[in-house]
Design a protein around this motif. Structure first.
Motif, PDB file in Angstrom:
ATOM      1  N   ASP A 316      31.123   8.350  28.419  1.00 43.74           N
ATOM      2  CA  ASP A 316      31.706   8.736  29.711  1.00 43.74           C
ATOM      3  C   ASP A 316      33.177   8.315  29.771  1.00 43.74           C
ATOM      4  OD1 ASP A 316      31.883   6.064  30.474  1.00 43.74           O
ATOM      5  OD2 ASP A 316      30.042   6.099  31.651  1.00 43.74           O
ATOM      6  N   ILE A 317      33.816   8.629  30.900  1.00 41.78           N
ATOM      7  CA  ILE A 317      35.268   8.421  31.008  1.00 41.78           C
ATOM      8  C   ILE A 317      35.645   6.947  30.935  1.00 41.78           C
ATOM      9  CG2 ILE A 317      35.246   8.396  33.540  1.00 41.78           C
ATOM     10  CD1 ILE A 317      37.968   9.818  33.436  1.00 41.78           C
ATOM     11  N   ARG A 320      35.570   5.902  27.265  1.00 42.06           N
ATOM     12  CA  ARG A 320      36.705   6.456  26.525  1.00 42.06           C
ATOM     13  C   ARG A 320      38.013   5.755  26.898  1.00 42.06           C
ATOM     14  NH1 ARG A 320      33.868  11.235  27.719  1.00 42.06           N
ATOM     15  NH2 ARG A 320      35.335  11.777  29.389  1.00 42.06           N
ATOM     16  N   TYR A 321      38.130   5.391  28.185  1.00 36.00           N
ATOM     17  CA  TYR A 321      39.328   4.680  28.654  1.00 36.00           C
ATOM     18  C   TYR A 321      39.458   3.324  27.952  1.00 36.00           C
ATOM     19  CZ  TYR A 321      42.562   2.354  31.911  1.00 36.00           C
ATOM     20  OH  TYR A 321      43.614   1.672  32.463  1.00 36.00           O
ATOM     21  N   GLN A 323      38.030   2.419  25.113  1.00 38.48           N
ATOM     22  CA  GLN A 323      38.204   2.632  23.673  1.00 38.48           C
ATOM     23  C   GLN A 323      39.665   2.949  23.339  1.00 38.48           C
ATOM     24  OE1 GLN A 323      35.818   5.818  22.046  1.00 38.48           O
ATOM     25  NE2 GLN A 323      35.609   4.744  20.093  1.00 38.48           N
ATOM     26  N   THR A 324      40.351   3.652  24.248  1.00 37.69           N
ATOM     27  CA  THR A 324      41.748   4.030  24.021  1.00 37.69           C
ATOM     28  C   THR A 324      42.685   2.826  24.114  1.00 37.69           C
ATOM     29  OG1 THR A 324      41.345   6.234  24.929  1.00 37.69           O
ATOM     30  CG2 THR A 324      43.643   5.503  24.829  1.00 37.69           C
TER      31      THR A 324
END
Length: 350
Positions: A316-317, A320-321, A323-324
């Motif tokens: 989910d977002i 991903r946030y 992980q970035t």
């Protein structure tokens, strides 16, 4: 010869409008002024010097009469004052033709003028504001005319819009003492030569620390000055770390104990910093009710386990946030940015 140097009494000010103690502070500002005048009388001070902003705004006629009455009660003390940017000499100001007691001198001129006290072998220089702002550095090139053995400059200013001051240049001017106003925090610029008295009472929450006046003693060619704490209250920053406030109740108890130790009469600015348990929410409104608290800032950030959150939110977002942005060698600024971002995302998810 002995003098008191006060400044920025701001009579008529109502600090912290809307707070429970606001009206009381207005009365305390007048009382501090009255009591320092009474102290000057008891100690038979030779000069009471007021370096501008005696009033917070244009004084009413009845207020000038009250102040003049106080000055008239001084049996020995002579009063010299200038008018600052807050209560400046407007064309319709009651200052212009007010009949002061014979022991009072107002240096009203737009340019520097002086008064000589022959019995004290002292000359006092100063000028008054006729506009809200004076951007010219009117003090930097002044020099005493040496009409008396001891010379004092009463000045009000020190920023770009209110008579900028070159401190080094002013110290070379030849005045024996430079008594300054406008800056509300007391400051000994040069020992026994030049000082800001600071506001007699703190006027707003930026006026942190002790406030009072300068006492000066001149004897056999030597001047000594000292700061005299006088204010009823102080604005005190209260900085707390989340390590001592692991829960909301612990936060409130810590604030309560800190205020009790420093004095409940004072006014506090509470700041909470550090990393906290993500499940803990601090009740800032409840904190404000613990005493005289003018502001509460919670700059704490939730101490998330980002590696666990990446696993939980994989796909989910939020995942991903993380992980970035996440890496083990993040700077403190990067870590806080990540905390705030993920906190906002999780709040949106409910």
């Amino acid at each position: 010869m002995k003098f008191f140097h006060i400044a920025d009494t701001h009579l008529g000010a109502i600090p912290d409008a809307g707070f429970a103690w606001s009206e009381e502070r207005r009365s305390e500002i007048w009382e501090s002024f009255r009591s320092v005048v009474a102290k000057a009388d008891r100690e038979e001070v030779d000069l009471l010097l007021i370096a501008g902003d005696m009033f917070h705004r244009q004084p009413l006629m009845r207020e000038l009469k009250e102040v003049n009455y106080l000055f008239s009660t001084l049996k020995k003390t002579k009063v010299v004052f200038i008018i600052g940017n807050h209560d400046y000499l407007k064309v319709d100001s009651y200052y212009l033709d007010f009949p002061w007691s014979e022991n009072v001198t107002c240096l009203r001129g737009k340019e520097c003028e002086s008064v000589v006290f022959e019995d004290l072998d002292t000359e006092v220089y100063g000028l008054s504001y006729h506009t809200r702002e004076i951007k010219e550095p009117k003090y930097n090139d002044l020099q005493p005319e040496k009409k008396a053995g001891f010379s004092i400059l009463l000045g009000h200013g020190g920023d770009a819009k209110h008579i900028p001051i070159d401190r080094k240049k002013l110290l070379l001017s030849g005045f024996d003492y430079i008594a300054l106003g406008h800056i509300h925090r007391p400051e000994m610029i040069e020992p026994d030569r030049m000082a800001y008295a600071g506001a007699l009472e703190p006027i707003d929450q930026n006026d942190i620390g002790p406030h009072g006046f300068i006492e000066g003693k001149y004897n056999e060619g030597k001047l000594s000055i000292s700061f005299v704490p006088w204010a009823c209250r102080e604005y005190i920053p209260l900085e707390l770390d989340t390590k001592e406030c692991p829960t909301n109740l612990a936060f409130q108890e810590t604030v309560r104990m800190r205020m009790a130790a420093k004095g409940m009469q004072h006014i506090y600015k509470v700041l909470l910093q550090g990393y906290r348990d993500p499940d803990i929410v601090y009740d800032l409104d409840a904190c404000r009710k613990l005493g005289n608290i003018v502001s509460v800032q919670d700059e704490s950030v939730p101490d998330y386990d980002f590696e666990r959150l990446m696993r939980v939110h994989a796909g989910d977002i939020a995942g991903r946030y993380i992980q970035t942005l996440y890496h083990k060698d993040m700077s403190d600024t990067e870590r806080k940015a990540l905390y705030y971002g993920i906190h906002a995302l999780l709040e949106m998810r409910g």
